[in-house]
Design a protein around this motif. Sequence first.
Motif, short mmCIF file in Angstrom:
data_model
loop_
_atom_site.label_atom_id
_atom_site.label_comp_id
_atom_site.label_asym_id
_atom_site.label_seq_id
_atom_site.Cartn_x
_atom_site.Cartn_y
_atom_site.Cartn_z
N ASN A 23 37.63 33.28 26.62
CA ASN A 23 36.78 33.46 27.79
C ASN A 23 35.56 34.05 27.68
OD1 ASN A 23 38.93 32.33 29.13
ND2 ASN A 23 39.67 34.09 30.18
N ARG A 121 41.13 27.07 43.47
CA ARG A 121 39.90 27.27 42.61
C ARG A 121 38.70 26.77 43.25
NH1 ARG A 121 41.72 27.71 36.54
NH2 ARG A 121 40.19 29.52 36.55
N PRO A 122 38.05 27.51 44.12
CA PRO A 122 36.90 26.97 44.66
C PRO A 122 35.54 27.31 43.76
CG PRO A 122 37.66 28.78 46.04
CD PRO A 122 38.45 28.36 44.93
N VAL A 123 34.49 26.56 43.94
CA VAL A 123 33.28 27.22 43.28
C VAL A 123 31.92 27.44 44.39
CG1 VAL A 123 33.78 25.73 41.12
CG2 VAL A 123 32.51 24.77 42.93
N ASP A 124 32.53 27.89 45.51
CA ASP A 124 31.46 28.40 46.44
C ASP A 124 30.59 29.55 46.02
OD1 ASP A 124 34.18 29.66 46.72
OD2 ASP A 124 33.18 30.85 48.32
N LEU A 125 31.07 30.35 45.26
CA LEU A 125 30.47 31.63 45.09
C LEU A 125 29.27 31.12 43.79
CD1 LEU A 125 33.01 34.30 44.58
CD2 LEU A 125 31.38 34.16 46.43
N HIS A 126 29.70 30.10 43.01
CA HIS A 126 28.73 29.68 41.78
C HIS A 126 27.30 29.11 42.49
CE1 HIS A 126 31.81 29.38 38.65
NE2 HIS A 126 32.45 29.58 39.71
N PHE A 162 38.51 37.04 47.12
CA PHE A 162 39.45 37.43 46.10
C PHE A 162 38.68 38.41 44.98
CE2 PHE A 162 41.40 33.48 47.33
CZ PHE A 162 42.48 33.79 48.00
N SER A 165 33.72 37.14 40.84
CA SER A 165 34.16 35.82 40.09
C SER A 165 33.38 35.97 38.74
CB SER A 165 33.77 34.47 40.94
OG SER A 165 33.73 33.48 40.08
N VAL A 166 34.36 35.73 37.58
CA VAL A 166 33.86 35.86 36.52
C VAL A 166 32.77 34.52 36.08
CG1 VAL A 166 34.70 35.67 33.99
CG2 VAL A 166 36.02 36.75 35.75
N LEU A 167 33.31 33.42 36.02
CA LEU A 167 32.31 32.24 35.94
C LEU A 167 31.17 32.21 36.70
CD1 LEU A 167 34.79 29.70 34.28
CD2 LEU A 167 33.34 31.47 33.22
N THR A 306 45.20 39.23 35.81
CA THR A 306 45.88 38.06 36.34
C THR A 306 46.36 37.22 35.21
OG1 THR A 306 46.08 35.86 37.64
CG2 THR A 306 43.80 36.61 36.87
N ASP A 307 45.66 37.23 34.11
CA ASP A 307 45.94 36.22 32.89
C ASP A 307 47.28 36.94 31.98
OD1 ASP A 307 44.31 34.30 33.58
OD2 ASP A 307 42.82 35.01 32.12
N VAL A 329 44.53 37.98 42.50
CA VAL A 329 43.42 37.04 42.01
C VAL A 329 43.63 35.60 42.38
CG1 VAL A 329 41.94 36.52 40.24
CG2 VAL A 329 42.63 38.68 40.25
N TYR A 330 44.95 35.11 42.02
CA TYR A 330 45.36 34.12 42.19
C TYR A 330 46.76 34.12 43.03
CZ TYR A 330 41.88 32.30 39.11
OH TYR A 330 40.62 31.95 38.74
N ARG A 333 50.02 32.18 42.18
CA ARG A 333 50.07 31.85 40.45
C ARG A 333 51.63 32.32 39.97
NH1 ARG A 333 46.06 33.90 35.99
NH2 ARG A 333 46.36 32.27 34.60
#
Length: 420
Positions: A23, A121-126, A162, A165-167, A306-307, A329-330, A333
Amino acid sequence: MEKLVIEGGLPLKGTVEISGSKNSALPILAATLLTEDECVIRNVPRLRDTLTMIKLLKSLGKTVDFTDNVLKVSQKGKLNHVADYSLVSTMRGSFCVLGPLVAKLKKAKVSLPGGCVIGVRPVDLHLKGLKALGTKMDIDGGYIHARAAQLKGRHVYLGGVFGSSVLATANVMMAAVLAQGETVIDSAACEPEIEDLTDFLIGMGAKIKGKGGPRLVITGVKKLKGIKHSVIPDRIEAGTYIILAAATRSNLSIKGADLTHLAALTDKLEEAGVKVFEENKILKVKTKKTIKPVSVTTYPYPGFPTDLQAQFMAMMALCQGVSVITDKVYPDRFIHIAELNRMGANIRREGVNAIVQGVKTLRGAPVMASDLRASAALVIAGVAAKGKTEIHRIYHLERGYENLDAKLSAIGAKVWREKE
Ligand code: UD1
């Protein structure tokens, strides 16, 4: 296709050497798009995901040489601005080429990644962060079409439903380093992988303050240069082997891991009666015969990752008592519950919680890998179980665990691959 076969129930001993962080490597590889100069990146794990990112970089116009975990990225001609569906859909990490492409080319066409078995897993924050810096975006044909005349530094709040966001933090940071003026990212992800990316960008000449914290202050520069960098150890791989030691009641040594990145896990293990400590730069895991049940809730770093949730659940399945596992986080999951139960575990889902009633033994069974970390949980269960376990769809494991079979065999597990 191959399956992984495990003859479980054997005691483990010896040393596992930890690879570089997947990651960390993925956004760092994306960051090489920010310069035409050569970047040399050491300790890159040879995994399905890093190979996918290399394919993506090549498709975008980079030249890549990958020998013995050392990756050299250079550029001869111009970059291409299209990140294809076939590469982004197989790995969400690919989406973090969006920020660098917009920063460097002022335009990008990047496939939307879509959901996966661990959640929507949305991408709204990106998108929110990149829009704040002046990127115009449309969605057409499953692609983000992004354009920016000139990126401008702004204040961006990146906290979501949540948490951080990392990415998204990686994407916005990589756009901001070449923007005009100052960007402040609040509620930035504090994961060690983001800290590693920050080090990489600073080494390229970026101006970033607040490394590792929730507020990053970035002053844009005109140009970035090449760099030599070594990726940090994979804390999730290290955590997986530590949990494996505990689940099999073994004492293992873990080489090349960073204990400071594992505090949430070691704290919970201590509660369970498992000791993890450092001796001459090697982590030692000391396990007793009985392990106490411990409840765990996952959070963004420095919370419990979470991983590692699925792997921890596999270990709790073999404790004396009841534990409650919650993923903040998820929240969905939990796909591994059904497979662990096929091996004799007693786990039920109640709303957002998994209730784990420990059992004395697990028994080997044919099981299906559904995602990367769920598959790791099945490996732990299979090595700890009595009898033979067959794990199907092992390509999930190849996404994130370098030399898994060799590393397991070296510590005494009986593991091999067979054709399906
Ligand atoms: C990264 C990791 C992944 C890990 C996850 C959480 C990589 C390549 N992957 O994924 O292994 O499980 O962090 O530690 O580094 N969210 C939104 N909107 C967004 C983005 C995320 O609501 O725009 C939500 C997600 O659905 C999730 C939470 O925020 O509930 C955290 O996700 P995020 O940190 O973004 O995960 P990734 O960066 O995709």
